[in-house]
Design a protein around this motif. Structure first.
Motif, short mmCIF file in Angstrom:
data_model
loop_
_atom_site.label_atom_id
_atom_site.label_comp_id
_atom_site.label_asym_id
_atom_site.label_seq_id
_atom_site.Cartn_x
_atom_site.Cartn_y
_atom_site.Cartn_z
N ILE A 41 131.11 88.11 -12.58
CA ILE A 41 131.50 88.82 -13.80
C ILE A 41 130.66 88.45 -15.02
N ILE A 42 129.62 87.62 -14.84
CA ILE A 42 128.75 87.30 -15.99
C ILE A 42 127.93 88.54 -16.35
N PRO A 43 128.08 89.05 -17.57
CA PRO A 43 127.34 90.26 -17.94
C PRO A 43 125.89 89.95 -18.32
N LYS A 44 125.07 90.97 -18.30
CA LYS A 44 123.72 90.81 -18.83
C LYS A 44 123.80 90.50 -20.32
N PRO A 45 122.84 89.75 -20.83
CA PRO A 45 122.89 89.37 -22.26
C PRO A 45 122.50 90.50 -23.18
N ASP A 46 122.74 90.30 -24.47
CA ASP A 46 122.28 91.20 -25.54
C ASP A 46 122.86 92.61 -25.43
N GLY A 47 124.07 92.71 -24.86
CA GLY A 47 124.74 94.00 -24.81
C GLY A 47 124.25 94.95 -23.74
N MET A 48 123.37 94.50 -22.87
CA MET A 48 122.87 95.37 -21.82
C MET A 48 123.95 95.60 -20.76
N ASP A 49 123.90 96.75 -20.11
CA ASP A 49 124.87 97.06 -19.08
C ASP A 49 124.53 96.34 -17.79
N GLY A 50 125.58 96.04 -17.02
CA GLY A 50 125.37 95.46 -15.71
C GLY A 50 125.62 93.96 -15.66
N SER A 51 125.50 93.41 -14.47
CA SER A 51 125.74 91.99 -14.24
C SER A 51 124.44 91.21 -14.27
N LEU A 52 124.51 90.00 -14.78
CA LEU A 52 123.32 89.14 -14.85
C LEU A 52 122.90 88.66 -13.47
N ILE A 53 123.86 88.31 -12.64
CA ILE A 53 123.58 87.70 -11.35
C ILE A 53 123.58 88.75 -10.26
N GLU A 134 142.02 93.59 -7.89
CA GLU A 134 141.18 94.65 -7.33
C GLU A 134 139.82 94.71 -8.01
N SER A 135 139.80 94.50 -9.34
CA SER A 135 138.52 94.54 -10.08
C SER A 135 137.60 93.41 -9.63
N ILE A 136 138.16 92.18 -9.53
CA ILE A 136 137.32 91.05 -9.13
C ILE A 136 136.85 91.21 -7.69
N ASN A 137 137.74 91.66 -6.83
CA ASN A 137 137.34 91.86 -5.44
C ASN A 137 136.21 92.87 -5.34
N LYS A 138 136.27 93.92 -6.17
CA LYS A 138 135.21 94.92 -6.16
C LYS A 138 133.89 94.31 -6.60
N MET A 139 133.94 93.47 -7.66
CA MET A 139 132.72 92.82 -8.14
C MET A 139 132.13 91.88 -7.10
N THR A 140 132.99 91.08 -6.49
CA THR A 140 132.48 90.13 -5.49
C THR A 140 131.95 90.84 -4.27
N ASN A 141 132.56 91.95 -3.91
CA ASN A 141 132.05 92.72 -2.77
C ASN A 141 130.69 93.31 -3.08
N ASN A 142 130.49 93.72 -4.35
CA ASN A 142 129.19 94.27 -4.74
C ASN A 142 128.08 93.23 -4.61
N LEU A 143 128.43 91.94 -4.77
CA LEU A 143 127.46 90.87 -4.63
C LEU A 143 127.46 90.27 -3.23
N ASN A 144 128.26 90.85 -2.34
CA ASN A 144 128.38 90.32 -0.98
C ASN A 144 128.83 88.86 -0.98
N LEU A 145 129.82 88.55 -1.83
CA LEU A 145 130.30 87.18 -1.92
C LEU A 145 131.46 86.96 -0.98
N ASN A 146 131.44 85.82 -0.32
CA ASN A 146 132.57 85.38 0.48
C ASN A 146 133.09 84.11 -0.14
N THR A 147 134.23 84.19 -0.82
CA THR A 147 134.75 83.02 -1.51
C THR A 147 135.68 82.26 -0.59
N LYS A 148 135.13 81.26 0.01
CA LYS A 148 135.85 80.42 0.96
C LYS A 148 137.07 79.78 0.30
N GLY A 149 138.21 79.94 0.96
CA GLY A 149 139.40 79.21 0.54
C GLY A 149 140.13 79.83 -0.64
#
Length: 507
Positions: A41-53, A134-149
């Protein structure tokens, strides 16, 4: 520059958190891979759209665990130095609260900022204070993250109704028994992996790099000489361990670097660079071994060890004239790397631990596994980001975290080495105010006239070696101050620094 805790506020830029505080935050967020929730959920800096990571960034961060490094530490370093408007501690707390990482946000509010009240920052009873599952799950899925535990993440109501003092006691100070030792970033002066930078030098195999002038040693012969790599261990870094041995009783000692299995690329990179140059202030290679289970690089043994070791254990051995000579030799070695080819080679890990001293205390720069082709001193553009940047946190220039690789990176690192030579102090020490050396020195001299170098070195100069040579110490400090300039365009190239030191030597 890290700030002392009593100077931190909500508006302080995240990058000013001390190394010690970031380590403690890492021990919290590395548990169960909670850093991935933040990364999503870290956004791009300086008001840009999208995620930094991006998903590729996450893969690089995950790989840090394989070598015992903290992905949280690298994530905070990168986020904290991105954009024109840098992220603040308040931004950090808000994002932590958004993904319900209350333990870390409480640690920031209670232990670091020592706020008397922070209900307005962490309202755990307000449904709008965090993103829905649901929002966080969507974001993590977009990054292909598997949050163990984190199976209970979306339904965690365990904080509801508890007072903040109880939360702070139970959460901020609970033991780290769940923390795997390899996930904890413990040594800021050891090689630390950050996020992203150049791709490595072209992949190749050792046989294509080795020329007829490089001796090939038998792995079995070296294994026996080191008692199966159990005796005479000189040290260990991220890529492997170094041992001292001699193959026959009447032969000279050699130093053998045994690389870990994951670092064949670093072996090939180091070998490729070292076969390109020959300079008296760069550590030369004696040979290699490729016929065993581990890749080995054999060097000439430096009997006086590293500059860091000498400053810490035998400072009286280094007079002021010898310290100047070591600074000159190191600068000449770095300049050769920057100038011997059409494109400059950037060392990327200049530090006192990588400056080795021979029997006559001549300096030789070693450890070339991180060397990359970079831009020159006049090029201020940022290079494309690709794979991994590795360096040593307290020696790293701000732009390194943004993937900008130029010769000015080595200038910054050399500036920290000069501070070590002037002060005789460790590059990192938790027992003093301002854990990293640069922050400590800046705090000590904050009330002094910055143009009066002699007064400054009377304050910070190494007193363990007898009378202070104010002329040498002041000039070393002056060059150091130029080298650690935060803005790359105002930082001198090493050729300029060398000219200044040579002028001091002549006079």
């Amino acid at each position: 520059m890290a700030l002392q805790r009593d100077r931190l506020t909500l508006n302080t830029e995240l990058r000013h958190l001390s190394i010690k505080d970031r380590i403690q935050l890492s021990t919290i967020l590395d548990i169960d891979h909670n850093w991935k929730l933040l990364a999503a959920i870290i956004p791009k800096p300086d008001g840009m759209d999208g995620s930094l990571i991006t998903s590729s960034n996450v893969k690089v961060l995950e790989d840090l665990l394989k070598i015992g490094k903290s992905p949280t530490q690298a994530l905070l370093d990168f986020w904290g130095t991105s954009g024109r408007k840098r992220a603040t501690i308040e931004d950090f707390i808000k994002l932590l609260n958004s993904c319900r990482l209350y333990r870390a946000s409480l640690f920031l509010c209670n232990d670091i900022l020592k706020l008397e009240s922070f209900d307005h920052l962490i309202d755990i009873n307000c449904s709008d204070s965090y993103l829905d599952t649901e929002s966080i799950n969507k974001m993590t899925n977009n990054l292909n993250l598997n949050t163990k535990g984190n199976t209970s993440f979306g339904d965690d109501k365990s904080f509801a109704g508890k007072g903040f003092s109880e939360l702070s006691t139970n959460l901020c100070h609970q033991p780290m028994d769940k923390m795997d030792a390899k996930n904890c970033f413990l040594d800021p002066s050891a090689p630390n992996e950050s996020l992203i930078s150049f791709s490595t030098l072209e992949d190749n195999n050792a046989q294509n790099i080795v020329n007829e002038n490089i001796m090939q040693y038998s792995y079995e012969e070296i294994r026996r000489a080191t008692n199966d790599f159990a005796d005479h261990k000189l040290g260990e870094g991220a890529f492997g361990a170094v041992y001292r041995c001699r193959l026959r009783r009447d032969s000279d000692f050699i130093a053998v670097k045994r690389l870990k299995s994951d670092f064949q690329k670093q072996f090939l990179s180091e070998l490729k660079v070292m076969t390109k140059f020959s300079h008296k202030n760069l550590l030369s290679i004696c040979g290699i071994s490729c016929d065993g289970p581990s890749l080995l690089i054999i060097y000439h043994y430096m009997s006086n060890g590293s500059l860091q070791e000498c400053l810490e254990k035998r400072p009286q051995c280094l007079s002021w004239s010898q310290r100047l000579a070591i600074a000159l030799g190191t600068a000449r070695g770095i300049c050769h790397l920057h100038t011997f080819d059409a494109k400059p080679y950037v060392h990327r890990d200049i530090k006192s631990a990588n400056i080795l001293l021979d029997n006559d205390l001549n300096a030789r720069v070693g450890d070339f596994g991180l060397v990359r082709v970079g831009s020159g001193a006049d090029n201020t553009s940022t290079k494309p980001l690709a794979t991994t940047i590795i360096g040593t946190t307290i020696y790293m220039a701000p732009e390194a975290y943004r993937g900008d690789i130029s010769v000015k990176l080595d200038s910054f690192s050399f500036g920290i080495v000069l501070l070590e030579l002037v002060s005789g102090l460790k590059p990192y020490d938790e027992s003093r105010e301002g854990f990293d050396l640069l922050s400590y020195v800046e705090e000590r001299v904050a009330d002094l006239d910055e143009e009066d170098e002699r007064s400054i070195v009377r304050t910070i100069g190494d007193q363990s070696i007898g009378p202070l040579d104010e002329r040498i110490a002041a000039e070393l400090y002056r060059n150091s101050r130029k080298c650690v300039e935060q803005r790359k365009k105002y930082r001198p190239a090493m050729t300029e620094v060398l000219q200044s030191l040579e002028c001091l030597e002549r006079n």
